[in-house]
Design a protein around this motif. Sequence first.
Motif, PDB file in Angstrom:
ATOM      1  N   ILE A 556       0.845  -1.189   0.000  1.00 20.85           N
ATOM      2  CA  ILE A 556       0.000   0.000   0.000  1.00 20.85           C
ATOM      3  C   ILE A 556       0.883   1.242   0.000  1.00 20.85           C
ATOM      4  O   ILE A 556       2.070   1.167   0.321  1.00 20.85           O
ATOM      5  CB  ILE A 556      -0.927   0.043   1.234  1.00 20.85           C
ATOM      6  N   SER A 558       0.297   4.680   1.796  1.00 21.56           N
ATOM      7  CA  SER A 558      -0.628   5.416   2.660  1.00 21.56           C
ATOM      8  C   SER A 558      -0.694   6.893   2.311  1.00 21.56           C
ATOM      9  O   SER A 558      -1.735   7.529   2.501  1.00 21.56           O
ATOM     10  CB  SER A 558      -0.225   5.234   4.128  1.00 21.56           C
ATOM     11  N   ASN A 563      -4.909   2.580   1.943  1.00 25.40           N
ATOM     12  CA  ASN A 563      -4.770   2.198   3.347  1.00 25.40           C
ATOM     13  C   ASN A 563      -5.281   0.809   3.667  1.00 25.40           C
ATOM     14  O   ASN A 563      -5.063   0.331   4.782  1.00 25.40           O
ATOM     15  CB  ASN A 563      -5.517   3.204   4.232  1.00 25.40           C
ATOM     16  N   TYR A 564      -6.001   0.165   2.735  1.00 22.60           N
ATOM     17  CA  TYR A 564      -6.617  -1.125   3.049  1.00 22.60           C
ATOM     18  C   TYR A 564      -5.696  -2.256   2.609  1.00 22.60           C
ATOM     19  O   TYR A 564      -5.421  -2.443   1.428  1.00 22.60           O
ATOM     20  CB  TYR A 564      -7.976  -1.236   2.365  1.00 22.60           C
ATOM     21  N   TRP A 565      -5.223  -3.010   3.602  1.00 23.40           N
ATOM     22  CA  TRP A 565      -4.154  -3.974   3.359  1.00 23.40           C
ATOM     23  C   TRP A 565      -4.591  -5.134   2.474  1.00 23.40           C
ATOM     24  O   TRP A 565      -3.834  -5.593   1.635  1.00 23.40           O
ATOM     25  CB  TRP A 565      -3.611  -4.487   4.696  1.00 23.40           C
ATOM     26  N   CYS A 569      -2.824  -6.654  -0.919  1.00 23.55           N
ATOM     27  CA  CYS A 569      -2.430  -8.062  -1.051  1.00 23.55           C
ATOM     28  C   CYS A 569      -3.041  -8.671  -2.311  1.00 23.55           C
ATOM     29  O   CYS A 569      -2.375  -9.410  -3.052  1.00 23.55           O
ATOM     30  CB  CYS A 569      -2.881  -8.857   0.167  1.00 23.55           C
ATOM     31  N   GLY A 677      -0.772  -9.691   5.352  1.00 25.48           N
ATOM     32  CA  GLY A 677       0.285  -9.390   4.399  1.00 25.48           C
ATOM     33  C   GLY A 677       0.484 -10.557   3.463  1.00 25.48           C
ATOM     34  O   GLY A 677      -0.433 -11.372   3.266  1.00 25.48           O
ATOM     35  N   THR A 693       4.391  -6.595   4.502  1.00 20.40           N
ATOM     36  CA  THR A 693       3.103  -6.051   4.930  1.00 20.40           C
ATOM     37  C   THR A 693       3.121  -4.538   4.840  1.00 20.40           C
ATOM     38  O   THR A 693       4.187  -3.917   4.729  1.00 20.40           O
ATOM     39  CB  THR A 693       2.788  -6.485   6.369  1.00 20.40           C
ATOM     40  N   GLY A 694       1.922  -3.937   4.866  1.00 14.61           N
ATOM     41  CA  GLY A 694       1.795  -2.487   4.911  1.00 14.61           C
ATOM     42  C   GLY A 694       2.549  -1.795   3.794  1.00 14.61           C
ATOM     43  O   GLY A 694       2.519  -2.219   2.648  1.00 14.61           O
ATOM     44  N   ASP A 695       3.250  -0.714   4.166  1.00 14.90           N
ATOM     45  CA  ASP A 695       4.012   0.019   3.150  1.00 14.90           C
ATOM     46  C   ASP A 695       5.508  -0.227   3.282  1.00 14.90           C
ATOM     47  O   ASP A 695       6.335   0.609   2.929  1.00 14.90           O
ATOM     48  CB  ASP A 695       3.710   1.525   3.219  1.00 14.90           C
TER      49      ASP A 695
END
Length: 892
Positions: A556, A558, A563-565, A569, A677, A693-695
Amino acid sequence: MDLVKITDLTPQLGLTSRSLRYYEEAGLIQSVRLPGEKYRYFDAANIERLKQIIVLRKMMVPIKDILRIYESDDMSVVVQVFVSRIEEIDREAAALTELRQVTDDFLKTMVKNGVRNISALPLLYEAFCNQELEQVDARENNSVSYDELSAISENLAKPVEPSILLLPSMRALSSYLKEDNQVTDPDGFWHWVQSRRITTGGPGSHEQFEYQTAAGDVYLLKMDDHFVNDSKYMDCIFEGGLFASVNVYLDEDLGERLRSLVSFFDDNKYYEVDYVHGGGLRQEAMLENLISPDEKRELVALLIPIKKRLASSELFGRPEELECSSVTVEEIEKANPVLWSEEIPMDKLIPINSPFYRVTEQGEAEYISWISTRVLSTGVDVKIPFRVDMEFRVGEDSGGYGHGMNEGSIRFHHGEDLNYMFGINMDNNPDERLSQEAICFHQPVFGDYHRYPKRGGIRPGVYNRLTWIVGLKHFAVIINDEIRYCGVDFPYMSADLSCQKALPVVIGSNSSIKKYFRSIRVSQLIQQPKAKIKEGALIMITKQSNNMIPDIHRLITSEYGENYWFDGCARYVMESVGEYTGEPDFGYCFFAGLTGDVLAQVYSYGVYMGEGVSACSAVREGGSYFERIFEKCGYAGTFVAAQQLAANKEMYIQTLIAYIDKGVPVITFTYGGPPMGVYVGYEEYGKILLFLTGDRTEPERIPVERIIDSNEECPSTAKGWFFIGEKKRKVSLRQLYRDIIFDMPKLLTVKNEDYCFGPEAFRAWAEGIENGKLDSMKPEEFDDGWAVHVSNICNMATNGSCSSAFFRRVMELNPDLTFLDEVIRLYERTAQIWNNDNGNDLEALGGGFNVTLQNLQDESRRVRIAAKIKEAAECMDRVLSILNENLEKMSR
């Protein structure tokens, strides 16, 4: 006569073609070349002799003695060779036995005499050497199988100690034919090279290599850029890169030495063998001629491709913190000398992700980050070790800490991955009693997080001086000329930093409070490069030990509202199977609409269910929810719940490894493990999984025991792994987007005992605030309440700001859905209610990301906050009305 081609014979006997050539040059065997053929062949007699030679070499009979056996018809010669070998083995065994006894006796004597210092050993030596050593009876020699003989041979083989080489890229001429790039002609290639009088690189010059493929022996010869290739052989680019090299005599077992070299890296802390994601090595194992110290034995370098391991501080000891009173600033600076420094003009800072930034009349850099990913780059690149000095102050309008935990923090990043930072004045709180004023940082290279409360406080409202020294001797934080932290023996200090890239120093912070910078200086410290690393253990390799999918990037972003993981994915998986080539189709925007994440506000009545529709739906529906999402895209999929993983751990790890080897990530929602993730790689045959995972821009290493616990009881059916399956059908993107719009009325009216979506979510949220849901909460308990409120704000801000891109794509494919123009306006209005409503928005009222417990417990303030949230509910009521009215007309 029956002949066997060399390319068929080498895999049968486990030999390399180079070994066969060596045996032929020594006169042990003889090959034939048929008219018009490029390959050599061996008849049955020579094959039988090769089998005999293999057995003799396993017994370590020298080549010169094997030649004597075949040059004589006298059986006595064979007997003499074997007797000589037995005597040599006896001498080796006796020497080893004697050495063991000497070592044992020496140890006993040391203990008996109380020797505690190595300097005393010479005095002990003379007395010790007069002792008699015991005679050891030789045991009977029993017959062994070929496998046992091979095992003995491998156990006696000397362990490898490779050096690490960085080979440059080069243009090369190969022995592959232009007319058929699957055929190699090594003999013809060298005849052509010699006929053209082409100068070849000398031994060890890294300009001439050979390797073996299914097509046979392949040669590479470096050519300059001006070479005109009028030959029948192919040009190619040898990419170079990191290689491990070990010297081998050709009369040794090359296959055994290759296995030992690969096994060396199984437990190496710094490097691992470099496999491509489809299996096999990045570059086939190569040989390079060297100058042999023994003219009767040909020496070569054996090379395999390697890569740096993902850094893991767990493989090293913990760093040691020095008492600040035991060291001075001057001593630290002297031990970490500066190579060069650059002062950064305040008007030359480079804004990234749109922070507020201007230069004041006083020449200060005025900066507001809003969120942590909005930063200022200095534009100056440095390598580890480095130093950063700055003078700064936090604006007088700070008024305490209202925005989460890092309102007054001063941070910087080394590189553009903003997940890793160095910060002071961190972990603060609206309640001053709970503020930590911490020093927090991620260790360079390894990325593990360190936190030291009450060390990073600053003087409010005035300029402060800050120095970070990220050195090879010390890691130090100095605030206003006072050492606040000094550590030594960090793992990064012993890592090989010779191949690292120079990265920019990036200044950051968090929140709406202004920060002012008067000076920033970036310094490169002096580094002594390391030439090579020798460490590891020999473990026999039986299969590929590590792999990673080829394209590693953030899930992602942000700063752009992604923002939505789960949606990130899903895009990652579709990218790996070739569906996603660019936004929006089968990308993040597409899945944010397909799941409803970017279309509906969500609210949890009791236990927090998640930030978006996908999170709430997965918790309630279980893994079937994810299967249903991919089924809409035309793909089968399998969700394996955590309990199933624990019951069949090895099987699913092997399945995950197979997916990674195909270049396909696996989505994870593992109970007790990392958050949502994707697994993008593995190490140590699956004992370590690489998780993204995430950014984050790089994966982290997760032990599989942390992910799958056979003793763990997992009540949630939404925790587990998702494997995408085969494509079952082709879908119409036009219809798929259209169906999402037609399903929106149902989505926006979801309500059950756990959560609700749409207008009701805004109303339930507002009523909870208005009715004093948090009145009895204490300040030290507010972290969870703040996180849930901010999650709702993030849901509102993201959807209001980012849903328009999805709706516009719908309208491109479905021009008749003109009513979506008004829907877009209403969603954008909710974003204004959050943070752009002429001073009457949630942020201005203290009910946005800057919310405090005090605001939510103050009756007059919370009534105004709740009223604004109800305005958003009215916008969604109107959206629902427009959808029902227009979609009903279209369905008639």
